[in-house]
Each structure stands twice: as C-alpha cells, then as structure tokens.
Design an enzyme around this catalytic site. Structure first.
Site, mmCIF file in Angstrom:
data_model
loop_
_atom_site.group_PDB
_atom_site.id
_atom_site.type_symbol
_atom_site.label_atom_id
_atom_site.label_comp_id
_atom_site.label_asym_id
_atom_site.label_seq_id
_atom_site.Cartn_x
_atom_site.Cartn_y
_atom_site.Cartn_z
ATOM 1 N N LYS A 49 25.345 65.356 27.820
ATOM 2 C CA LYS A 49 26.075 66.171 28.804
ATOM 3 C C LYS A 49 25.117 66.744 29.841
ATOM 4 O O LYS A 49 25.452 66.830 31.035
ATOM 5 C CB LYS A 49 26.840 67.288 28.080
ATOM 6 C CG LYS A 49 28.042 66.751 27.306
ATOM 7 C CD LYS A 49 28.576 67.731 26.279
ATOM 8 C CE LYS A 49 29.618 67.043 25.384
ATOM 9 N NZ LYS A 49 30.082 67.865 24.275
ATOM 10 N N GLN A 93 29.044 73.547 21.686
ATOM 11 C CA GLN A 93 29.066 72.270 20.967
ATOM 12 C C GLN A 93 29.550 72.482 19.529
ATOM 13 O O GLN A 93 29.014 73.314 18.799
ATOM 14 C CB GLN A 93 27.658 71.638 20.984
ATOM 15 C CG GLN A 93 27.606 70.250 20.407
ATOM 16 C CD GLN A 93 28.487 69.250 21.158
ATOM 17 O OE1 GLN A 93 28.453 69.160 22.376
ATOM 18 N NE2 GLN A 93 29.299 68.496 20.435
ATOM 19 N N ASP A 116 36.194 72.539 28.433
ATOM 20 C CA ASP A 116 36.646 71.637 27.367
ATOM 21 C C ASP A 116 38.160 71.715 27.178
ATOM 22 O O ASP A 116 38.753 70.900 26.491
ATOM 23 C CB ASP A 116 35.977 72.017 26.035
ATOM 24 C CG ASP A 116 34.745 71.163 25.730
ATOM 25 O OD1 ASP A 116 34.681 70.038 26.260
ATOM 26 O OD2 ASP A 116 33.876 71.632 24.982
#
Ligand code: NAP
Length: 280
Positions: A49, A93, A116
């Site tokens: 990412k 994460q 997200d």
C-alpha cells in the site's frame, strides 16, 4: 474459452487515473497506515500500500507499533490522526493482535478518513445507496465488470461468502446496479444448485478448489476474490481455473485478478477523501 480479466493492467490504469486526479490538489493526499505487531503477511500488505502511494505521488505515514500496544494507546494515535490535516485516510492493518478490540478501533476512525469503508456509518451509507467510500475489494470487482462492459442489471449474481469486508458489500454493490443477488455461506445447502444459476458468480470464501466446472453455468462471468495457498504453497483462489475457464465467458485469475484491484481502489478512495478535505 473465457476472456481473462486482467486485474493487474486495470489496476495500473486506475492508479494512473488517481495520480492524474491529484495533480491539481493544493496538498498531496496522505495515508496513515497503522501496523500493530509483526505479522509477516500484514507487513507485506502494508509495504504494498505504501508502494502504491509512492507510485501515485501520494504521501504515506507509517505507524508501526509493537504487538503489546494497549487499546488506549492505539485509540490515542487514531484520535491524533483524525485531527491531523495532512492525513486524508487512516488504515489499520487487520488482523490486530489478540487482546485489542478491532471493532472499537475501526469505529474510532473518522468516517471521512475511513478509506477502507469499514466504519458502520460508511457501511450504512453504502447500503442505502449514498456511499461516502466504496469498500476496496467489491469496488475493484465492480470496476472490472465496468471495464469489460459486463452488464449487471437484470443478471443473477451469486456471491459466495458473507463477510463484512467482501461478501456483504459485494452483494450491496451488485444490488445497487440492479442485479438479482443471492448470497451463499457455510450454512447454504447444495451450493451448486445456486452457483449453476449464476450469470455472475463471485467467490469470496477462502477454500482451494471450492468452485468446479460442474458448478458453473455455460457462459457465466466468474470472479475469484479468494487468496489461498494450494498444497504446493502457490497462491490460488477458490475457483478451479483450469476446468472452469473453458465454460466461462469472463474469468479473473489468481494472482493478477481482484488482488491488485483492491489496492488500486484504495488509492481512488484516498484521492476522494483528499478532494473532500481540500474542498476540490
Ligand atoms: P471470511 O471472513 O473468512 O469469510 C468467508 C465466508 O465464506 C464466510 O461468510 C463463510 O460463511 C463462507 N464460507 C465458508 N465455507 C463456505 C462454503 N463451503 N460454502 C459457501 N460459503 C462458505 O473471509 P473474507 O475476509 O471474506 O475473505 C474471503 C477470501 O477472500 C479469502 O480467501 C481472503 O483471503 C480473500 N480476500 C481477498 C481480497 C483481495 O483483495 N483479493 C480481499 C479480501 C479478502 P459463514 O459466514 O457462514 O461462516
């Protein structure tokens, strides 16, 4: 023989579009990435990412915390990032180490920085058809269908898996485009009786060889979201690609299918957040 949907090439296109879209912004989009503990797979995802951010000309701010980090400390960091004007998106994460309350952590992220799309506010907005962000993996699938001119309206879309991250939002996006959606899960009896009806079959289970040729209708579009390791340790999806491919009209490979698209859509969400924050 099916058309192979090239997620890698499309992801490059989406990222180039995101990079171009950020050019006129007064400030570069910024992504804060929080990694707690030293899970090897998580480390690889985070590095990927950050690489995407660099490729798009975006900034990434890594916050690497030890596995023994407490809930309060993590929430305090999120609070600080929520107020940091250089940060447009915050990504925690997953999975978090045992002992940390994942839901509480995700719910602490400001919804306008929740790139997200895991926050209940954003999930609610998605379901009512007025999304703030689109969840990256299902959005990546929708982008693939669009790129290859695959119509959804009026089609029977069968989704295997009902997780909050993939299955449920996948069904919501297909429904919004007027697909008729059937969601299957571990308690669905006679899975094949549903998959055989699918014009568009999306598998997001995580089981090697789950979808075999006899379960697929001739000419179906087959999207494999899963990322599994087979007996030889090779990355593969749920779909038995070799046997299903001759029957399908379109099919995604693993690797090189949905995976790269998920990462690309994150960049698109980050750009959208930065645009909103900068009033552009
Ligand atoms: P998950 O939370 O474990 O959910 C798996 C789902 O599959 C559950 O809803 C489960 O049903 C269902 N299921 C299990 N066995 C089944 C069976 N025999 N038949 C039908 N459904 C069954 O996993 P996830 O996070 O959604 O991820 C799914 C897969 O996608 C994994 O391989 C993951 O690595 C991959 N993934 C890929 C990307 C990407 O970017 N390509 C992104 C995210 C995830 P129940 O709800 O009844 O337990």
């Amino acid at each position: 023989m099916a058309v192979r949907i090239d997620g890698k090439a499309l992801a490059a296109k989406v990222k180039a579009r995101a990079a171009e879209g950020a050019k006129d912004l007064p400030r570069k989009p910024g992504l804060a990435v929080i990694l707690v503990g030293d899970n090897q797979a998580s480390r690889v995802y985070v590095t990927g990412k950050e690489k995407d951010c660099t490729e798009c000309g975006f900034l990434s701010f890594e916050h690497k915390l030890p596995a023994e980090t407490g809930q309060e400390e993590l929430l305090a960091l999120i609070d600080r990032l929520n107020r940091d004007e250089a940060v447009d998106g915050i990504l925690v994460q997953l999975p978090l180490p045992k002992g940390l309350d994942e839901d509480q952590v995700l719910n602490a992220i400001r919804p306008d920085k929740d790139v997200d799309c895991f926050h209940p506010f954003n999930v609610g907005r998605l379901v009512i058809g007025d999304p703030v962000f689109l969840p990256c993996t299902p959005a990546g699938v929708m982008e693939m269908l669009k790129e290859y001119d695959i119509p959804v309206a009026g089609k029977h879309c069968v989704v295997l898996g009902r997780s909050n991250i993939v299955g449920k939002p996948m069904g919501a996006l297909l429904l919004q485009q007027s697909g008729t959606v059937t969601t299957c899960h571990s308690r669905t009896p006679d899975l094949a009786s549903f998959t055989r009806q699918a014009d568009i079959l999306v598998s997001a289970v995580g089981r090697v060889g789950l979808v075999t040729a006899d379960m697929v209708k001739e000419g179906a579009v087959v999207i494999d979201v899963a990322m599994n390791r087979n007996a030889e340790g090779k990355l593969c999806g749920d779909v038995d690609y070799a046997s299903v491919e001759p029957k399908a009209s379109y099919i995604t490979p693993v690797p090189g299918g949905v995976g790269p698209m998920t990462r690309a859509m994150l960049m698109e969400n980050l750009l959208a957040a930065a645009r909103r924050h900068q009033g552009c």
